[in-house]
Design an enzyme around this catalytic site. Structure first.
Site, PDB file in Angstrom:
ATOM      1  N   ASP A 178     -44.407  42.084  20.427  1.00 39.19           N
ATOM      2  CA  ASP A 178     -45.316  41.193  19.917  1.00 39.19           C
ATOM      3  C   ASP A 178     -44.468  39.998  18.801  1.00 39.19           C
ATOM      4  O   ASP A 178     -44.489  40.316  17.761  1.00 39.19           O
ATOM      5  CB  ASP A 178     -46.068  42.259  18.798  1.00 39.19           C
ATOM      6  CG  ASP A 178     -47.153  41.479  18.122  1.00 39.19           C
ATOM      7  OD1 ASP A 178     -47.589  40.459  18.462  1.00 39.19           O
ATOM      8  OD2 ASP A 178     -47.779  42.070  17.325  1.00 39.19           O
ATOM      9  N   HIS A 217     -54.572  45.717  19.277  1.00 40.34           N
ATOM     10  CA  HIS A 217     -54.659  47.055  18.547  1.00 40.34           C
ATOM     11  C   HIS A 217     -55.474  48.105  19.390  1.00 40.34           C
ATOM     12  O   HIS A 217     -55.267  49.292  19.463  1.00 40.34           O
ATOM     13  CB  HIS A 217     -54.974  47.104  16.904  1.00 40.34           C
ATOM     14  CG  HIS A 217     -53.850  46.677  16.255  1.00 40.34           C
ATOM     15  ND1 HIS A 217     -53.874  45.825  14.848  1.00 40.34           N
ATOM     16  CD2 HIS A 217     -52.511  46.241  16.621  1.00 40.34           C
ATOM     17  CE1 HIS A 217     -52.859  45.112  14.642  1.00 40.34           C
ATOM     18  NE2 HIS A 217     -52.135  45.623  15.622  1.00 40.34           N
TER      19      HIS A 217
HETATM   20  N1  SAM Z   1     -46.661  44.112  15.772  1.00 41.49           N
HETATM   21  C1  SAM Z   1     -47.231  43.780  14.143  1.00 41.49           C
HETATM   22  C2  SAM Z   1     -48.705  44.278  14.231  1.00 41.49           C
HETATM   23  O1  SAM Z   1     -49.403  44.157  15.266  1.00 41.49           O
HETATM   24  O2  SAM Z   1     -49.015  44.925  13.328  1.00 41.49           O
HETATM   25  C3  SAM Z   1     -47.022  42.496  14.240  1.00 41.49           C
HETATM   26  C4  SAM Z   1     -45.720  41.633  14.258  1.00 41.49           C
HETATM   27  S1  SAM Z   1     -45.620  40.208  13.726  1.00 41.49           S
HETATM   28  C5  SAM Z   1     -46.399  39.393  14.856  1.00 41.49           C
HETATM   29  C6  SAM Z   1     -44.031  39.681  14.134  1.00 41.49           C
HETATM   30  C7  SAM Z   1     -42.801  40.519  13.285  1.00 41.49           C
HETATM   31  O3  SAM Z   1     -41.680  40.330  13.923  1.00 41.49           O
HETATM   32  C8  SAM Z   1     -42.790  39.592  12.023  1.00 41.49           C
HETATM   33  O4  SAM Z   1     -42.736  40.641  10.979  1.00 41.49           O
HETATM   34  C9  SAM Z   1     -41.259  38.979  11.838  1.00 41.49           C
HETATM   35  O5  SAM Z   1     -40.458  39.162  10.776  1.00 41.49           O
HETATM   36  C10 SAM Z   1     -40.465  39.908  12.950  1.00 41.49           C
HETATM   37  N2  SAM Z   1     -39.486  39.385  13.538  1.00 41.49           N
HETATM   38  C11 SAM Z   1     -39.294  37.973  13.863  1.00 41.49           C
HETATM   39  N3  SAM Z   1     -38.174  38.022  14.842  1.00 41.49           N
HETATM   40  C12 SAM Z   1     -37.479  39.333  15.090  1.00 41.49           C
HETATM   41  C13 SAM Z   1     -36.632  39.681  15.700  1.00 41.49           C
HETATM   42  N4  SAM Z   1     -35.924  38.868  16.228  1.00 41.49           N
HETATM   43  N5  SAM Z   1     -36.365  41.097  15.815  1.00 41.49           N
HETATM   44  C14 SAM Z   1     -37.191  41.839  15.090  1.00 41.49           C
HETATM   45  N6  SAM Z   1     -38.405  41.545  14.309  1.00 41.49           N
HETATM   46  C15 SAM Z   1     -38.651  40.092  14.271  1.00 41.49           C
END
Ligand code: SAM
Length: 252
Positions: A157, A19
């Site tokens: 991410d 971040h």
């Molecule tokens: N980027 C966020 C942050 O730093 O605040 C955290 C994201 S978290 C590591 C990953 C997220 O990706 C989860 O909420 C999960 O449900 C979602 N996710 C998993 N597979 C996905 C996909 N194929 N497409 C979109 N989202 C997905």
């Protein structure tokens, strides 16, 4: 598989690293008057409560934002702003950090596939310049690329729940760079004992990326010992930006 929930990990050391670097890059990208497009393939819910049972269960935030010293940096300004609005235990996810830094002329596209996380994201990030998509982030981003504005940043991410995600992420970055060569692409990865991130690094190596790692544990320990960021087409001065973040993290 969608068992990962970022609420257990929000505000940890890896979030701090990711971040802070994001805030540096967006500070640069929003300096010029032209609009930018910000996209996230894996957005999460955008706003977390560090006093929630999930956050308290792991206690990870205590070693991240809980021990951060603060300082003169846009990341800390956003934390203060979000806490004024949402309470002292609030923590912004990357989509909310980006939305707080972008201007009304800029566009955000956020992809999230978990039904509850998607619903929360939609409500937490509701704004005229923000589109929240209930769709796979990889195929969704390729369908939007290149956006009209052509300048912008894509944050990738994933949760790396399955080991094939390292290769899939690398291959996706190659496709994206071909479709949208001007995009600044940021990929986060965990440093785990199995070291599967080497496969990801090897796939993206033809794109001449900047790689920045923050090691906060012993590499032989169980679980995550560090956080990695791959920057493709980094903004000018990215090396100084990364050095500033390392100084704030107390990591030399
Ligand atoms: N980027 C966020 C942050 O730093 O605040 C955290 C994201 S978290 C590591 C990953 C997220 O990706 C989860 O909420 C999960 O449900 C979602 N996710 C998993 N597979 C996905 C996909 N194929 N497409 C979109 N989202 C997905």
């Amino acid at each position: 598989m969608l068992s990962y929930q970022h609420a257990y990990h929000a505000g940890n050391q890896a979030d701090l690293h990711k971040h802070m670097v994001l805030a540096e890059l967006l500070t640069f990208l929003t300096q010029k008057p032209r609009p930018i497009t910000y996209i996230e393939t894996h957005a999460g819910r955008g706003l977390y409560d560090l006093a929630s049972p999930e956050a308290l269960k792991t206690g990870e935030a205590e070693f991240g934002i809980g021990t951060a010293k603060g300082g003169d940096h846009p990341y800390f300004e956003i934390i203060d702003e979000i806490r004024e609005r949402h309470g002292a235990s609030a923590y912004p996810g990357s989509p909310l950090i980006a939305q707080s830094m972008l201007r009304p002329i800029d566009q955000l596209h956020l992809f999230e596939l978990h039904p509850q996380e998607h619903a929360a994201l939609k409500s937490n990030l509701a704004a005229p310049n923000t589109s929240v998509h209930f769709r796979d982030g990889f195929t969704g981003v390729l369908a939007l690329s290149p956006p009209k504005s052509n300048a912008g940043l894509v944050l990738i991410d994933p949760s790396y729940e399955v080991k094939t995600e390292y290769a899939l992420t690398g291959l996706f970055a190659l496709d994206l760079a071909k479709l949208w060569p001007k995009a600044t692409i940021v990929i986060w990865y965990p440093i785990l004992p199995a070291a599967r991130h080497h496969e990801l690094l090897s796939i993206v190596s033809p794109l001449n990326p900047f790689v920045d790692e923050y090691h906060f544990g012993d590499k032989n320990q169980r679980g995550m010992s560090g956080s990695g960021l791959i920057l493709i087409n980094p903004v000018p001065g990215a090396d100084q930006q990364l050095a500033r973040v390392r100084a704030l993290l107390g990591h030399t």
